[in-house]
Design an enzyme around this catalytic site. Structure first.
Site, PDB file in Angstrom:
ATOM      1  N   LYS A  51      22.958   2.520 -26.900  1.00  0.00           N
ATOM      2  CA  LYS A  51      23.453   2.199 -25.419  1.00  0.00           C
ATOM      3  C   LYS A  51      25.070   2.417 -25.273  1.00  0.00           C
ATOM      4  CE  LYS A  51      19.852  -1.265 -24.748  1.00  0.00           C
ATOM      5  NZ  LYS A  51      19.654  -2.801 -24.503  1.00  0.00           N
ATOM      6  N   ALA A  68      23.971  -4.713 -26.017  1.00  0.00           N
ATOM      7  CA  ALA A  68      23.040  -5.546 -26.538  1.00  0.00           C
ATOM      8  C   ALA A  68      21.744  -5.390 -26.576  1.00  0.00           C
ATOM      9  CB  ALA A  68      23.336  -7.066 -26.535  1.00  0.00           C
ATOM     10  N   ASP A  69      21.011  -5.575 -27.506  1.00  0.00           N
ATOM     11  CA  ASP A  69      19.421  -5.509 -27.265  1.00  0.00           C
ATOM     12  C   ASP A  69      19.037  -6.559 -28.332  1.00  0.00           C
ATOM     13  OD1 ASP A  69      17.356  -3.396 -26.291  1.00  0.00           O
ATOM     14  OD2 ASP A  69      16.645  -4.296 -28.013  1.00  0.00           O
ATOM     15  N   THR A  70      18.023  -7.292 -27.763  1.00  0.00           N
ATOM     16  CA  THR A  70      17.151  -8.439 -28.312  1.00  0.00           C
ATOM     17  C   THR A  70      15.918  -8.021 -28.513  1.00  0.00           C
ATOM     18  OG1 THR A  70      18.836  -9.932 -27.429  1.00  0.00           O
ATOM     19  CG2 THR A  70      16.815 -10.858 -28.625  1.00  0.00           C
ATOM     20  N   GLY A 105      21.301  -7.133 -31.788  1.00  0.00           N
ATOM     21  CA  GLY A 105      22.194  -6.173 -31.908  1.00  0.00           C
ATOM     22  C   GLY A 105      23.156  -6.133 -30.998  1.00  0.00           C
TER      23      GLY A 105
END
Length: 196
Positions: A51, A68-70, A105
């Site tokens: 991203k 961010a990525d969850t 992340g």
């Protein structure tokens, strides 16, 4: 430095505001596919960095973008956002009565080319839930924008989460303690007012 949040998540927006950080939101449509060989934390870190790469060309030298990525992992299975109520019910059915891991992340990328990528892990323990409880949650919360089909801050978290190992805020979508430390290292935090 000026902080850019590249997320439409109301939870991430609130967490940054609670940290006392001023930020601007910028949104680009970026695919959330990942190479199939990646596992667990590596998936979240890959997605965050992927991203951030989409924003790199548009950053001014004094800007830092936060992406961010969850993800929710049940063993090595990644449970993404459910497509519909049936998929949400299936995911919650798999999670209930068990422990699973939540990885967020994060990528911080500056306009002058510096980048840091990291992740945080929280283990979440769910009690056994009845089909009626799962159905009630899906009908009232409509958790289709949440990895693993639930939000720990929602009703289901209040009645179902028995224990966390790690950061609660990581489960909400941003490991705030790590974000603060990494922004500090980049020189991207405002000066804190001292007591008079």
């Amino acid at each position: 430095m000026k902080l850019i949040l590249a997320s439409n998540s109301p939870r991430r927006r609130q967490l940054l505001a609670d940290l006392g950080l001023a930020y601007e939101t910028r949104l680009l449509d970026v695919a959330e596919d990942f190479p199939p060989h990646l596992r667990r934390a590596a998936v979240a870190e890959y997605l965050a960095a992927h991203k951030a790469a989409a924003y790199a060309a548009g950053l001014a030298p004094d800007e830092v973008v936060l992406t961010a990525d969850t993800i929710v992992c049940l063993e090595d299975d990644v449970l993404n956002k459910p497509a519909d109520a049936a998929e949400a019910a299936a995911m919650l059915g798999r999670l209930q009565g068990r422990a699973h891991d939540v990885f967020t992340g994060v990528c911080l990328r500056t306009g002058d080319g510096r980048q840091v990528v990291f992740s945080d892990r929280t283990t979440v323990h769910f009690r056994a839930l009845s089909p009626a409880e799962i159905g009630h949650y899906i009908a009232t919360a409509r958790p289709f924008d949440k990895a693993g089909a639930y939000g720990a801050q929602d009703w289901i978290g209040l009645v179902g989460v028995t224990r966390l190992e790690g950061s609660y805020f990581n489960v909400m979508g941003l490991p705030t303690h790590r974000v603060w430390e990494e922004l500090k290292k980049l020189g991207a935090l405002p000066a804190l007012p001292s007591a008079a």
